[in-house]
Design a protein around this motif. Sequence first.
Motif, PDB file in Angstrom:
ATOM      1  N   MET A 155       0.771  -0.070   6.842  1.00  0.00           N
ATOM      2  CA  MET A 155       0.212  -1.197   7.599  1.00  0.00           C
ATOM      3  C   MET A 155       0.768  -1.202   9.026  1.00  0.00           C
ATOM      4  N   LEU A 172      -6.782   4.407   6.200  1.00  0.00           N
ATOM      5  CA  LEU A 172      -5.718   3.531   5.687  1.00  0.00           C
ATOM      6  C   LEU A 172      -5.399   3.700   4.201  1.00  0.00           C
ATOM      7  N   LEU A 173      -6.445   3.719   3.364  1.00  0.00           N
ATOM      8  CA  LEU A 173      -6.191   3.526   1.936  1.00  0.00           C
ATOM      9  C   LEU A 173      -5.468   4.689   1.251  1.00  0.00           C
ATOM     10  N   LEU A 185       0.828  -1.209   0.000  1.00  0.00           N
ATOM     11  CA  LEU A 185       0.000   0.000   0.000  1.00  0.00           C
ATOM     12  C   LEU A 185       0.859   1.255   0.000  1.00  0.00           C
ATOM     13  N   ARG A 186       1.497   1.565   1.114  1.00  0.00           N
ATOM     14  CA  ARG A 186       2.489   2.641   1.210  1.00  0.00           C
ATOM     15  C   ARG A 186       3.467   2.206   2.293  1.00  0.00           C
ATOM     16  N   GLU A 189       3.370   7.996   9.014  1.00  0.00           N
ATOM     17  CA  GLU A 189       2.051   7.413   8.773  1.00  0.00           C
ATOM     18  C   GLU A 189       1.152   7.487  10.013  1.00  0.00           C
ATOM     19  N   GLY A 214       4.136  15.219   7.399  1.00  0.00           N
ATOM     20  CA  GLY A 214       4.661  14.903   6.080  1.00  0.00           C
ATOM     21  C   GLY A 214       4.621  13.424   5.748  1.00  0.00           C
ATOM     22  N   ALA A 215       5.323  13.075   4.671  1.00  0.00           N
ATOM     23  CA  ALA A 215       5.333  11.689   4.202  1.00  0.00           C
ATOM     24  C   ALA A 215       6.636  11.440   3.465  1.00  0.00           C
ATOM     25  N   LEU A 216       6.997  10.151   3.361  1.00  0.00           N
ATOM     26  CA  LEU A 216       8.203   9.778   2.614  1.00  0.00           C
ATOM     27  C   LEU A 216       7.784   9.085   1.335  1.00  0.00           C
ATOM     28  N   MET A 217       8.210   9.679   0.219  1.00  0.00           N
ATOM     29  CA  MET A 217       7.779   9.186  -1.083  1.00  0.00           C
ATOM     30  C   MET A 217       8.918   8.476  -1.801  1.00  0.00           C
ATOM     31  N   ASN A 229      -0.665   0.833  11.754  1.00  0.00           N
ATOM     32  CA  ASN A 229      -1.935   0.371  12.316  1.00  0.00           C
ATOM     33  C   ASN A 229      -1.799  -0.927  13.115  1.00  0.00           C
ATOM     34  N   ILE A 279      -8.159   0.424  -5.989  1.00  0.00           N
ATOM     35  CA  ILE A 279      -8.450  -0.581  -4.970  1.00  0.00           C
ATOM     36  C   ILE A 279      -9.925  -0.958  -5.093  1.00  0.00           C
ATOM     37  N   LYS A 282      -3.378   4.359  -7.937  1.00  0.00           N
ATOM     38  CA  LYS A 282      -3.749   2.991  -7.536  1.00  0.00           C
ATOM     39  C   LYS A 282      -5.248   2.828  -7.647  1.00  0.00           C
ATOM     40  N   VAL A 319      -1.656  13.523   3.153  1.00  0.00           N
ATOM     41  CA  VAL A 319      -0.521  14.436   2.983  1.00  0.00           C
ATOM     42  C   VAL A 319      -0.195  14.598   1.495  1.00  0.00           C
ATOM     43  N   MET A 320      -0.303  13.516   0.752  1.00  0.00           N
ATOM     44  CA  MET A 320       0.160  13.569  -0.641  1.00  0.00           C
ATOM     45  C   MET A 320      -0.841  12.995  -1.645  1.00  0.00           C
ATOM     46  N   GLU A 321      -1.931  12.384  -1.133  1.00  0.00           N
ATOM     47  CA  GLU A 321      -2.836  11.699  -2.060  1.00  0.00           C
ATOM     48  C   GLU A 321      -4.276  12.199  -1.981  1.00  0.00           C
ATOM     49  N   ASN A 326      -3.162   8.478   1.885  1.00  0.00           N
ATOM     50  CA  ASN A 326      -2.453   9.356   2.819  1.00  0.00           C
ATOM     51  C   ASN A 326      -2.743  10.797   2.411  1.00  0.00           C
TER      52      ASN A 326
END
Lengths: 222, 80
Positions: free
Chosen positions: A64, B65-66, A59-60, A96, A102-105, A67, B42, B40, B70-72, B68
């Motif tokens: 997972m 979950l599905l 997923l990213r 996450e 932020g996020a890591l891409m 959670n 799903i 993606k 921040v970027m999506e 994010n």
Amino acid sequence: MTTKPAVIVFPASNCDRDVAVALEQATGAKPQMVWHGDADLPDTDFIVLPGGFSYGDYLRCGAMASNSPIMRAVVEKAKAGTPVLGICNGFQILCETGLLPGALMRNANLTFVCRTVTLMVENNQSIFTRGFEQGQFVDFPVAHHDGNYFADDETLSRLEGEGRIALRYVDNPNGSARNIAGLLNDAGNVFGLMPHPERVISPLLGGIDGTTFFKGALEAAA
Amino acid sequence: MKAKITVTLKNGVLDPQGKAIEGALAGLGFEGASDVRQGKLIELKLDETDEASARAKAEEMCKKLLANPVMENYAIEIVA
């Protein structure tokens, strides 16, 4: 000096043992290894989310794992002030969960980058970087496909203004915004970084900058 | 009911995979393809029988979950 660090082990963590060795080197005692499926943490005063590819990066990266049952307890502890360190996949997991912004891409050049990089210590006033001098250059290995830090401009400027970009790449290997390699939360007790300090804890491994890092952080966590 | 959830990168977020696909298409001689973005899809089955509650459930899944945020971005399509 803390003697009760805990390492969270996820399915497909692969730096958990390395970080356990680094923690033992710094504290003289074996850390507690905690399975991700547990609901409760043992008595601990320093939590590490290790590197790896938890859940196969499905997923990213980190989605997972963030959670997993244990993460509820980790987030609670982090919010109560317990130091939490996330390395590589651990950094991705922290983003996450929302403990870090932020996020890591995917790396901007799309390649998996695996080499030693030089970092500049931009803020040594955190419990995680207090072993270093302000402005010091340190060499840590990186090994990742998704280390390209992203946040909107407003967030980035705020992080910069608050001194939360504790480590910056000298020569950016992944396209990370503002050359961010290591990032603090607003309270300063949560730290995520893509490079691997646990891989430089002996001259035999090519350096001891990681020893300095862990000693400083664990002394502060006492 | 079934939900089809499309997750895409927000505008302005660099999409290196899209760029690589664009380069590969050009390399194959496809002219005039630009702004390639990869996302993606799903698909999932839901026990809900009415569209509103199916959509509400899928929405919650996206938030937790599905995707994010921040970027999506995400888009939900409910099909019977």
